[in-house]
Design a protein around this motif. Sequence first.
Motif, PDB file in Angstrom:
ATOM      1  N   ILE A   1      43.997 -31.581 -31.082  1.00 41.06           N
ATOM      2  CA  ILE A   1      44.401 -30.596 -30.063  1.00 41.06           C
ATOM      3  C   ILE A   1      43.760 -29.255 -30.390  1.00 41.06           C
TER       4      ILE A   1
ATOM      5  N   GLY B   1      40.584 -28.885 -28.863  1.00 38.53           N
ATOM      6  CA  GLY B   1      40.542 -28.942 -27.405  1.00 38.53           C
ATOM      7  C   GLY B   1      40.858 -30.300 -26.810  1.00 38.53           C
ATOM      8  N   ALA B   2      41.276 -31.258 -27.628  1.00 38.98           N
ATOM      9  CA  ALA B   2      41.608 -32.571 -27.081  1.00 38.98           C
ATOM     10  C   ALA B   2      42.848 -32.463 -26.208  1.00 38.98           C
ATOM     11  N   ASP B   3      42.966 -33.396 -25.282  1.00 43.61           N
ATOM     12  CA  ASP B   3      44.074 -33.352 -24.345  1.00 43.61           C
ATOM     13  C   ASP B   3      44.710 -34.738 -24.301  1.00 43.61           C
TER      14      ASP B   3
ATOM     15  N   GLU C   1      47.678 -35.370 -22.743  1.00 44.15           N
ATOM     16  CA  GLU C   1      48.728 -35.477 -21.747  1.00 44.15           C
ATOM     17  C   GLU C   1      48.228 -35.698 -20.326  1.00 44.15           C
ATOM     18  N   ASP C   2      47.167 -34.955 -19.958  1.00 45.92           N
ATOM     19  CA  ASP C   2      46.747 -35.007 -18.559  1.00 45.92           C
ATOM     20  C   ASP C   2      45.809 -36.182 -18.292  1.00 45.92           C
TER      21      ASP C   2
ATOM     22  N   LYS D   1      43.484 -41.301 -20.055  1.00 47.51           N
ATOM     23  CA  LYS D   1      44.433 -41.188 -21.161  1.00 47.51           C
ATOM     24  C   LYS D   1      44.051 -42.128 -22.295  1.00 47.51           C
TER      25      LYS D   1
ATOM     26  N   ASN E   1      41.111 -40.816 -24.017  1.00 45.05           N
ATOM     27  CA  ASN E   1      41.448 -39.660 -24.839  1.00 45.05           C
ATOM     28  C   ASN E   1      42.119 -40.034 -26.151  1.00 45.05           C
TER      29      ASN E   1
ATOM     30  N   ASP F   1      47.764 -20.191 -20.748  1.00 44.99           N
ATOM     31  CA  ASP F   1      46.779 -21.252 -20.968  1.00 44.99           C
ATOM     32  C   ASP F   1      46.547 -21.435 -22.468  1.00 44.99           C
TER      33      ASP F   1
ATOM     34  N   ARG G   1      45.352 -23.997 -24.000  1.00 47.59           N
ATOM     35  CA  ARG G   1      44.095 -24.650 -24.385  1.00 47.59           C
ATOM     36  C   ARG G   1      43.002 -23.622 -24.604  1.00 47.59           C
TER      37      ARG G   1
ATOM     38  N   ARG H   1      43.492 -21.993 -27.873  1.00 41.52           N
ATOM     39  CA  ARG H   1      43.073 -22.796 -29.020  1.00 41.52           C
ATOM     40  C   ARG H   1      41.571 -22.785 -29.211  1.00 41.52           C
TER      41      ARG H   1
ATOM     42  N   ASN I   1      34.859 -30.355 -25.022  1.00 41.49           N
ATOM     43  CA  ASN I   1      36.200 -30.175 -24.464  1.00 41.49           C
ATOM     44  C   ASN I   1      36.330 -28.823 -23.786  1.00 41.49           C
TER      45      ASN I   1
END
Lengths: 267, 295
Positions: free
Chosen positions: A182, A185-187, A189-190, A196, A199, B77, B79, B82, B111
């Motif tokens: 995270i 920048g990993a995601d 949830e969305d 998903k 990811n 925000d 993200r 980060r 990302n």
Amino acid sequence: MIRDITIGQYYPADSILHRLDPRTKLMGTLIFIISVFLFHTIPGYAVATIFLAALIKISKVPVKFIFKGLKAIFVILIITMLFNIFLTPGEVIWKLGFLKMTKEGISLAVRMAIRLIYLVIGSSLMTLTTTPNQLTDGLERGLRPLNRLHVPVHEISMMMSIALRFIPILLEETDKIMKAQIARGADFEDGNLLQKVKNMVPLLVPLFISAFRRANDLAMAMEARCYHGGEHRTQMKPLCYEKRDHVTYLILAAYLAVAITFRVVGI
Amino acid sequence: MSIELKNITYTYSPGTAYEIHALKDINLNIPDGQFIGVIGHTGSGKSTLIQHLNALIQPTSGTILYNGEDVWEEKYDRRSLRSQVGLVFQYPEHQLFESDVLSDVCFGPMNQGMSREEAEEEAKKALLQVGFKEKNFSKSPFELSGGQKKRVAIAGVLAMNPKILILDEPTAGLDPKGRDEILDQIAELHKVRGITIILVSHSMEDVAKYVERLIVVNHGEIAFDDTPRNVFTHYQELEAMGLAAPQITYIMHALKEKGLDVDPDATTVEEAGKDILRALQEAGSPLLKGGRKDD
Ligand SMILES: Nc1ncnc2c1ncn2[C@@H]1O[C@H](COP(=O)(O)OP(=O)(O)OP(=O)(O)O)[C@@H](O)[C@H]1O
Ligand SMILES: [Mg+2]
């Protein structure tokens, strides 16, 4: 986040239940479960309730923790009850289309619910007062007679205790890797299902690698200490019954006798 | 541009038997461009503290402001926060997953929405800046040594061009040479890119040499927050916390006690060396003339 998941959580406290031999507790749980199925009348359930309430009181585990385990079976409980209420044949008291609510159904549903709830509370009371290590020790000793039938009891219980030990470690590891990704920048949830799954790769690859590395290290460490199967192994803390265990067995026997009597007499 | 922590507390597993109060009422202001060291014994709450800085964990109570905005506000925000506050975790093997080093470093920039080409450019720049050799770019991250993995992990965050770079014990498990190299490169980054650096460490020696501000964490509270020089004057209190001032501090205090007029608060070996020579000269010590008779 992920650490909030609790599996068979042990609650450290100082009570007689915590100090009992795990074999006694295993037997006790078994007897309690049997009794819940033997009782089938209100006085019977009253006896079981008093017995369970007394145990909870003795265990010094906060009631909140004991009911936590029920959350997990809530959905199953509701579904079972609905099935019982509507699909048991008998005297119809309410009707909606092809669904018939019957008197017998309701009484069966209530009984099933009580049994399920008591079953879960009874077994969580055991896991809450027994460490996973004690539990596997108890199982190993309790199942030892199966050795004669060439069931590898020691190996099975060894695997069980290692697996139990690894659950929290892997959960912690998952948490750490997730955070590290995270931060990049990993995601998690969305996105739709396919995204998903994609990811998850940055999480699963490091997780598997670390699990294999840990397994490898553990195997090496065991080998380095000359570990070899169960034959002639002694234990660091051999299980041994104390006076309190004998007393407990007596109480359990009396309780079981009451349950059988209730059943036979039909109260 | 700054991060501000106001009355931050954090509790792990609240409401259970395993409740741990990891942070207690932390107040902190981190302005731009500083090189900050965070030090504390094992389990004092350093890692927990720095994870608050890029909103990886939400404080149990208190507020965190980034450039004056509350980062835990509904619409904030996180993200984008980060990618501005880069965090390199304690164990780098926790985040490497791609089949080759370059792709792994590209993960962060991509990302952020960069194309593969742009990301590769940033990745190469970052890798070279942390001293990772170009010929190893196409290797699998899993066949690298610990020090190399660490470099790749740092590059992976650096490639996102953060304004603040936080490193959790970047030197753990490295030999003295690798340790000095990495720390030198981090100091170089601070100079070249002008970014804020927060360095978590166990070693006072490392920290004393590089940082301009030292935050000492003890049992989830900030014990000192000052220049290394001023912090080390409390060396007895540091010892009581299970930490130690740099060895040179002890030598200087011992010399002072024996009557040599040195400055006991010198923090680095170089500084101390000069100061001892000066003091000896002032005292007209025969040591400097190579004579030992009267010593
Ligand atoms: N995920 C977690 N769940 C529960 N407790 C935790 C967790 N992570 C840390 N802790 C506890 O919080 C406290 C602070 O831990 P933290 O990792 O912040 O310490 P640290 O200063 O980084 O230590 P180290 O120098 O060993 O890295 C410790 O008592 C630790 O046991
Ligand atoms: Mg840490």
